[in-house]
Write an enzyme that holds these catalytic residues in place. Structure first.
Site, PDB file in Angstrom:
ATOM      1  N   CYS A 133       0.841  -1.202   0.000  1.00 14.16           N
ATOM      2  CA  CYS A 133       0.000   0.000   0.000  1.00 14.16           C
ATOM      3  C   CYS A 133       0.874   1.249   0.000  1.00 14.16           C
ATOM      4  CB  CYS A 133      -0.922  -0.010   1.214  1.00 14.16           C
ATOM      5  SG  CYS A 133      -2.009   1.436   1.301  1.00 14.16           S
ATOM      6  N   CYS A 136      -0.482   4.072   2.157  1.00 12.60           N
ATOM      7  CA  CYS A 136      -0.261   3.885   3.598  1.00 12.60           C
ATOM      8  C   CYS A 136       1.182   4.166   3.999  1.00 12.60           C
ATOM      9  CB  CYS A 136      -0.600   2.443   3.992  1.00 12.60           C
ATOM     10  SG  CYS A 136      -2.203   1.844   3.461  1.00 12.60           S
ATOM     11  N   ASP A 137       2.129   3.685   3.199  1.00  8.46           N
ATOM     12  CA  ASP A 137       3.518   3.612   3.655  1.00  8.46           C
ATOM     13  C   ASP A 137       4.496   4.488   2.881  1.00  8.46           C
ATOM     14  OD1 ASP A 137       2.629   1.684   5.449  1.00  8.46           O
ATOM     15  OD2 ASP A 137       3.081   0.024   4.095  1.00  8.46           O
TER      16      ASP A 137
END
Length: 307
Positions: A133, A136-137
């Site tokens: 992701c 997300c990261d």
């Protein structure tokens, strides 16, 4: 005991549904095969969930969600669902241990799992340089070099997103053309931070304690190449956790439950929420939203306000 609702899956979607169902005074059971929070519980740091200015680790957030749902009476049983019977006024759910539970409504929130490369070291390095992701990261790789594996829209969007933070982004694709939309391709090829690695497959993730690189093989020549990078973003699709639903709910060609934003399925009293259905964005906040909608639909069904 016959519950008002059984929720299949204890991720952020499932526990939000449990919270809303509990607050509506519905007797609620959550069945989760692993730790509370699902995939979220394995995430070291979550920076994009509202209300946590400094971020929060997935395990802490998952535990808080479970505790909040339990405060309103939601019960959790750790068990894997092996079989369901969804037709009729009373639905039944059977676990792999042979336990059977009954309810008037069922919220299917079993989620989807990232499609993995299949390397032995892949799961060990998740959160240590391996990610599924970019949204997300990506921020954790500011100023670093990363590789994105894939050739569809998700891989293209991930690569473009990562250029906001990363010094360089390699896109590794097994063919010499992308499946991604033409506009995404135009932007990819015009971005000076992105280097395409065509006709290549990932052979091995290079790592010590964390990722140090990626070994790729050119399918045409057979030659191998080591790409020095600190992060690998795998964008080759997701696998919905719907095997136990075969023959019970309509699934599309890739196995996702056919349900819209209202979470309704063709079977009265059965709702599909979260990543188990097709979604334009797969994030904790979208899963939470789905869970709230599904619980509201279940409440209305139990009150006879729908169908």
């Amino acid at each position: 005991m016959e519950y008002d609702t059984i929720i299949l899956g204890g991720g952020p979607c499932g526990y939000t549904a449990a919270l809303y169902a509990g607050r509506a005074a519905l007797s609620t059971l959550v069945l989760e095969k692993g730790a509370a929070g699902g995939q979220m519980s394995t995430t070291d740091h979550i920076d994009n969930y509202p209300g946590f200015p400094e971020g929060v680790d997935g395990y802490t957030l998952a535990s808080a969600m479970q505790e909040q749902a339990a405060r309103f009476g939601a019960k959790t049983v750790q068990a894997e669902v092996s079989r369901v019977q969804l037709e009729g006024a009373v639905k039944t759910v059977t676990t792999a241990r042979g336990e059977t539970y009954a309810a008037r409504t069922v919220i299917v929130a079993a989620g989807a799992s990232p499609r993995e490369l299949g390397f032995e070291e892949e799961r060990r390095l998740r959160g240590k340089g391996v990610s599924y992701c970019a949204t997300c990261d990506g921020v954790f790789y500011r100023g670093k070099t990363v590789a994105v594996i894939g050739g569809g829209d998700t891989a293209a969007v991930d690569a473009l997103f990562l250029t906001r933070f990363c010094r360089k982004v390699y896109v590794v694709h097994r063919r010499d053309t992308l499946r991604a939309a033409k506009e995404y391709q135009r932007r990819l090829f015009a971005d000076g931070k992105i280097e395409m690695v065509w006709d290549s497959t990932a052979e091995r993730i290079l790592a010590e304690e964390t990722v140090t690189g990626l070994l790729v093989r050119n399918k045409r020549t057979g030659a191998t190449r080591e790409i020095d990078c600190q992060g690998i973003f795998i964008a080759i699709g997701t696998v919905p956790n719907t095997a136990f639903l075969q023959g019970q709910l309509p699934l599309d060609e890739e196995g996702y439950v056919k349900a819209g934003e209202d979470t309704l399925t063709p079977i009265p009293g059965v709702f599909a929420a979260g990543d188990i259905r097709r979604k334009g964005l797969r994030q904790i906040v979208t899963a939470v939203s789905d869970g709230a909608v599904a619980a509201k639909m279940a409440e209305e069904y139990r009150m006879g306000l729908a169908w």
